[in-house]
Scaffold this motif. Structure first.
Motif, PDB file in Angstrom:
ATOM      1  N   MET A  60     -13.766  -6.878  -5.195  1.00  0.00           N
ATOM      2  CA  MET A  60     -12.301  -6.953  -5.249  1.00  0.00           C
ATOM      3  C   MET A  60     -11.815  -8.235  -4.586  1.00  0.00           C
ATOM      4  N   ARG A  61     -10.661  -8.730  -5.045  1.00  0.00           N
ATOM      5  CA  ARG A  61     -10.026  -9.895  -4.414  1.00  0.00           C
ATOM      6  C   ARG A  61      -8.961  -9.359  -3.463  1.00  0.00           C
ATOM      7  N   TRP A  62      -9.224  -9.481  -2.170  1.00  0.00           N
ATOM      8  CA  TRP A  62      -8.323  -8.958  -1.148  1.00  0.00           C
ATOM      9  C   TRP A  62      -7.262 -10.003  -0.824  1.00  0.00           C
ATOM     10  N   ARG A  85      -2.097   2.935  -6.243  1.00  0.00           N
ATOM     11  CA  ARG A  85      -2.828   2.053  -7.145  1.00  0.00           C
ATOM     12  C   ARG A  85      -2.079   1.930  -8.450  1.00  0.00           C
ATOM     13  N   HIS A 143      -6.920  -1.372 -11.175  1.00  0.00           N
ATOM     14  CA  HIS A 143      -6.943  -2.816 -10.943  1.00  0.00           C
ATOM     15  C   HIS A 143      -6.208  -3.297  -9.697  1.00  0.00           C
ATOM     16  N   ALA A 187      -5.198  -5.547  -2.743  1.00  0.00           N
ATOM     17  CA  ALA A 187      -6.386  -6.071  -3.435  1.00  0.00           C
ATOM     18  C   ALA A 187      -6.220  -5.910  -4.940  1.00  0.00           C
ATOM     19  N   ARG A 188      -6.949  -6.758  -5.660  1.00  0.00           N
ATOM     20  CA  ARG A 188      -6.981  -6.686  -7.125  1.00  0.00           C
ATOM     21  C   ARG A 188      -8.440  -6.677  -7.564  1.00  0.00           C
ATOM     22  N   SER A 189      -8.677  -6.033  -8.693  1.00  0.00           N
ATOM     23  CA  SER A 189     -10.013  -6.011  -9.274  1.00  0.00           C
ATOM     24  C   SER A 189      -9.920  -6.464 -10.718  1.00  0.00           C
ATOM     25  N   THR A 244     -11.883  -0.252 -11.557  1.00  0.00           N
ATOM     26  CA  THR A 244     -12.547   0.194 -10.329  1.00  0.00           C
ATOM     27  C   THR A 244     -11.966   1.535  -9.921  1.00  0.00           C
ATOM     28  N   LEU A 261     -10.331   3.415  -7.559  1.00  0.00           N
ATOM     29  CA  LEU A 261      -9.591   3.119  -6.334  1.00  0.00           C
ATOM     30  C   LEU A 261      -9.219   4.375  -5.549  1.00  0.00           C
ATOM     31  N   TYR A 304     -10.080   4.441  -1.826  1.00  0.00           N
ATOM     32  CA  TYR A 304      -9.244   3.505  -1.061  1.00  0.00           C
ATOM     33  C   TYR A 304      -7.875   4.129  -0.772  1.00  0.00           C
TER      34      TYR A 304
END
Length: 190
Positions: free
Chosen positions: A36-38, A85, A89, A133-135, A139, A141, A144
């Motif tokens: 993931m891009r945090w 979420r 994503h 965060a993005r994926s 994903t 989620l 999370y």
């Protein structure tokens, strides 16, 4: 004439950011977290209206109209609340407190931008969220979101509206993220 990538936002205070940072840290150890891009804590905000690319010539009218929107909106309580979420994503933290006023401020920011001549996307129901965060790929989620289920930051009083410039990352630089800079802000309710 230059063009700026802009959005209107409410920025949480450093104390709420620190509380959320402590709650988010363990999420980095969950399965799939590495893919993931945090978002960095300096990028945490509640977007009210995404303006996109705006011609600099529209800024004086936009500033005046956003200032009026801020002045017509009273200060209100807010806190970062739980997680959520968008599909598989986007992971986000939510808000609680003066949500009716937050939504009103979002509508006023959107209307101010439209009246100033900013070409806005189709208006959608406002969902207050702070992106964590993005994926790129789908994903799960749920773990999370569950981990954030009991999170509540200390409440604060929202006292200003911010116009923020988004400086996109340099292409091809690993780990590079957008950088945000407040270009103007207006006190609420004055």
């Amino acid at each position: 004439m230059s063009r700026l990538r802009l959005f209107v936002a409410v920025l949480p205070p450093d104390s709420a950011v620190a509380e959320l940072r402590r709650a988010v840290a363990p999420l980095h150890t969950l399965p799939g977290a590495g893919g993931m891009r945090w978002t960095g804590t300096d990028a945490w905000h509640f977007t009210l209206a995404f303006l996109g690319v705006v011609d600099e010539g529209l800024l004086p009218d936009l500033h005046e109209r956003l200032g009026r929107a801020a002045h017509r909106t009273e200060r209100f309580p807010l806190r970062i609340h739980r997680g959520g979420r968008f599909d598989g994503h986007v992971l986000w933290a939510g808000a609680a407190g003066g949500l009716d006023t937050l939504r009103l401020l979002a509508e006023r920011a959107d209307a101010a931008a439209r009246r100033a001549g900013v070409a806005m996307d189709e208006h959608r129901r406002y969902t207050p969220h702070l992106t964590l965060a993005r994926s790129r790929s789908e994903t799960d989620l749920h773990p999370y979101v569950e981990a954030l289920d009991t999170f509540e930051s200390t409440p604060w009083e929202v006292g200003e509206l911010a116009l923020v410039r988004s400086n996109l990352p340099v292409a091809g630089v690993p780990g590079e993220r957008p950088r945000y800079e407040v270009v103007a802000s207006w006190p609420l309710g004055h």
